[in-house]
Design an enzyme around this catalytic site. Structure first.
Site, PDB file in Angstrom:
ATOM      1  N   HIS A  67     -29.664 -90.859  78.926  1.00 52.89           N
ATOM      2  CA  HIS A  67     -29.223 -89.544  78.818  1.00 52.89           C
ATOM      3  C   HIS A  67     -27.795 -89.307  79.191  1.00 52.89           C
ATOM      4  O   HIS A  67     -27.072 -88.530  78.445  1.00 52.89           O
ATOM      5  CB  HIS A  67     -30.241 -88.699  79.637  1.00 52.89           C
ATOM      6  CG  HIS A  67     -31.676 -88.551  79.512  1.00 52.89           C
ATOM      7  ND1 HIS A  67     -32.485 -89.050  80.112  1.00 52.89           N
ATOM      8  CD2 HIS A  67     -32.272 -88.332  78.192  1.00 52.89           C
ATOM      9  CE1 HIS A  67     -33.747 -88.457  79.420  1.00 52.89           C
ATOM     10  NE2 HIS A  67     -33.540 -88.352  78.377  1.00 52.89           N
ATOM     11  N   ARG A  92     -32.717 -93.675  69.459  1.00 51.49           N
ATOM     12  CA  ARG A  92     -32.379 -95.139  70.273  1.00 51.49           C
ATOM     13  C   ARG A  92     -32.609 -96.227  69.223  1.00 51.49           C
ATOM     14  O   ARG A  92     -32.050 -97.278  69.176  1.00 51.49           O
ATOM     15  CB  ARG A  92     -33.156 -95.462  71.506  1.00 51.49           C
ATOM     16  CG  ARG A  92     -32.849 -94.523  72.567  1.00 51.49           C
ATOM     17  CD  ARG A  92     -34.000 -94.378  73.661  1.00 51.49           C
ATOM     18  NE  ARG A  92     -35.113 -93.611  72.916  1.00 51.49           N
ATOM     19  CZ  ARG A  92     -36.290 -93.291  73.558  1.00 51.49           C
ATOM     20  NH1 ARG A  92     -36.220 -93.446  74.779  1.00 51.49           N
ATOM     21  NH2 ARG A  92     -37.141 -92.519  72.813  1.00 51.49           N
ATOM     22  N   LYS A 119     -47.168 -79.635  79.922  1.00 53.47           N
ATOM     23  CA  LYS A 119     -46.869 -80.786  80.721  1.00 53.47           C
ATOM     24  C   LYS A 119     -46.994 -81.123  82.202  1.00 53.47           C
ATOM     25  O   LYS A 119     -47.079 -80.081  82.853  1.00 53.47           O
ATOM     26  CB  LYS A 119     -45.717 -81.378  80.340  1.00 53.47           C
ATOM     27  CG  LYS A 119     -45.629 -81.848  78.874  1.00 53.47           C
ATOM     28  CD  LYS A 119     -44.536 -83.000  78.825  1.00 53.47           C
ATOM     29  CE  LYS A 119     -44.168 -83.645  77.371  1.00 53.47           C
ATOM     30  NZ  LYS A 119     -43.067 -84.336  77.301  1.00 53.47           N
ATOM     31  N   SER A 168     -37.698 -92.160  79.780  1.00 51.92           N
ATOM     32  CA  SER A 168     -38.160 -91.411  80.862  1.00 51.92           C
ATOM     33  C   SER A 168     -39.549 -91.875  81.008  1.00 51.92           C
ATOM     34  O   SER A 168     -39.916 -92.401  82.581  1.00 51.92           O
ATOM     35  CB  SER A 168     -38.032 -90.050  80.803  1.00 51.92           C
ATOM     36  OG  SER A 168     -36.769 -89.365  80.556  1.00 51.92           O
TER      37      SER A 168
HETATM   38  O1  PNS Z   1     -36.944 -85.098  75.835  1.00 52.15           O
HETATM   39  P1  PNS Z   1     -38.112 -84.644  74.750  1.00 52.15           P
HETATM   40  O2  PNS Z   1     -39.438 -84.575  75.365  1.00 52.15           O
HETATM   41  O3  PNS Z   1     -38.232 -85.678  73.650  1.00 52.15           O
HETATM   42  O4  PNS Z   1     -37.611 -83.216  74.135  1.00 52.15           O
HETATM   43  C1  PNS Z   1     -38.442 -82.515  73.195  1.00 52.15           C
HETATM   44  C2  PNS Z   1     -37.883 -81.268  73.029  1.00 52.15           C
HETATM   45  C3  PNS Z   1     -38.070 -80.553  74.250  1.00 52.15           C
HETATM   46  C4  PNS Z   1     -36.668 -81.351  72.354  1.00 52.15           C
HETATM   47  C5  PNS Z   1     -38.915 -80.583  71.979  1.00 52.15           C
HETATM   48  O5  PNS Z   1     -40.065 -80.521  72.349  1.00 52.15           O
HETATM   49  C6  PNS Z   1     -38.637 -79.156  71.887  1.00 52.15           C
HETATM   50  O6  PNS Z   1     -37.770 -78.610  71.336  1.00 52.15           O
HETATM   51  N1  PNS Z   1     -39.450 -78.110  72.256  1.00 52.15           N
HETATM   52  C7  PNS Z   1     -39.110 -76.745  72.489  1.00 52.15           C
HETATM   53  C8  PNS Z   1     -40.495 -75.903  71.603  1.00 52.15           C
HETATM   54  C9  PNS Z   1     -39.948 -75.990  69.991  1.00 52.15           C
HETATM   55  O7  PNS Z   1     -38.842 -75.650  69.805  1.00 52.15           O
HETATM   56  N2  PNS Z   1     -40.997 -76.615  69.168  1.00 52.15           N
HETATM   57  C10 PNS Z   1     -40.376 -77.019  67.771  1.00 52.15           C
HETATM   58  C11 PNS Z   1     -39.685 -78.173  67.962  1.00 52.15           C
HETATM   59  S1  PNS Z   1     -39.542 -78.534  66.030  1.00 52.15           S
END
Ligand code: PNS
Length: 188
Positions: free
Chosen positions: A19, A92, A43, A130
């Site tokens: 990150h 990645r 979560k 993570s």
């Molecule tokens: O670190 P992560 O868990 O891969 O991040 C995922 C994240 C937080 C970017 C994604 O789950 C997100 O954007 N969540 C917010 C809800 C949302 O906008 N959902 C639609 C995404 S297409």
């Protein structure tokens, strides 16, 4: 001149060297970068959002154009509130691509003017996540080269508390906020 503000959304549970690598790269191409931690009640995280925020703030203290924030709801709505033009996400390996593409295209459908920018972290972090950091730490492995020292220290503290809890030691005190922590594997 137009200034480009980007949001780097994620769970960051915990934040890793991968990150940090992406934040550094993003800080060089965007005028402003906001690292945004999703507050996700569904979560069961290792670290509370407040802890993750503190860790990320310490990790990014040297970057003048980087700030840390938290959000809930849709990322695109948060980006709109923040008047950001771009979302930053890391890729990645090919295995990330399908999920990231799906998310980027859904975000584009929801808000066509918001661009998703993918960046690759350094190769040495291509296996790092993570989830694996949590798993390695919970099973007693070293995470020293995977996360910044301040994060490693916090993870160790979590694991020690979990270990004391498992042994029923009264000095374990109150379980820290955050979520599920499994004890460190006992050494043979
Ligand atoms: O670190 P992560 O868990 O891969 O991040 C995922 C994240 C937080 C970017 C994604 O789950 C997100 O954007 N969540 C917010 C809800 C949302 O906008 N959902 C639609 C995404 S297409």
């Amino acid at each position: 001149m137009k200034r480009i503000k980007a949001i780097y959304p994620g769970s960051f549970d915990p934040p890793t060297n991968g990150h940090l690598d992406l934040i550094e790269r993003g800080s060089k191409i965007f005028d402003e970068l906001v690292v945004a931690i999703l507050r996700n009640p569904e979560k069961d995280p290792l670290f509370s959002v407040a802890d993750r925020r503190k860790m990320l703030e310490a990790m990014t203290a040297d970057f003048d154009n980087v700030s840390v924030d938290t959000f809930d709801g849709l990322t695109v709505d948060y980006a709109l509130r923040m008047e950001a033009q771009a979302l930053l996400r890391g890729i990645r390996a090919i295995s990330d691509y399908e999920y990231e593409l799906q998310m980027a295209l859904m975000n584009r459908k929801l808000r066509p003017t918001l661009e998703t920018v993918f960046m690759m972290p350094a190769e040495k972090y291509s296996y790092l996540s993570s989830r694996l950091v949590r798993e390695v730490a919970q099973l007693g492995g070293s995470i020293d080269c995977l996360v910044p020292e301040l994060v490693a220290q916090k993870v160790r503290e979590k694991m020690d508390v979990a270990h004391k809890f498992e042994k029923g030691e009264p000095s374990a005190g109150k379980m820290p906020s955050g979520g599920t922590i499994r004890p460190r594997k006992k050494k043979a």
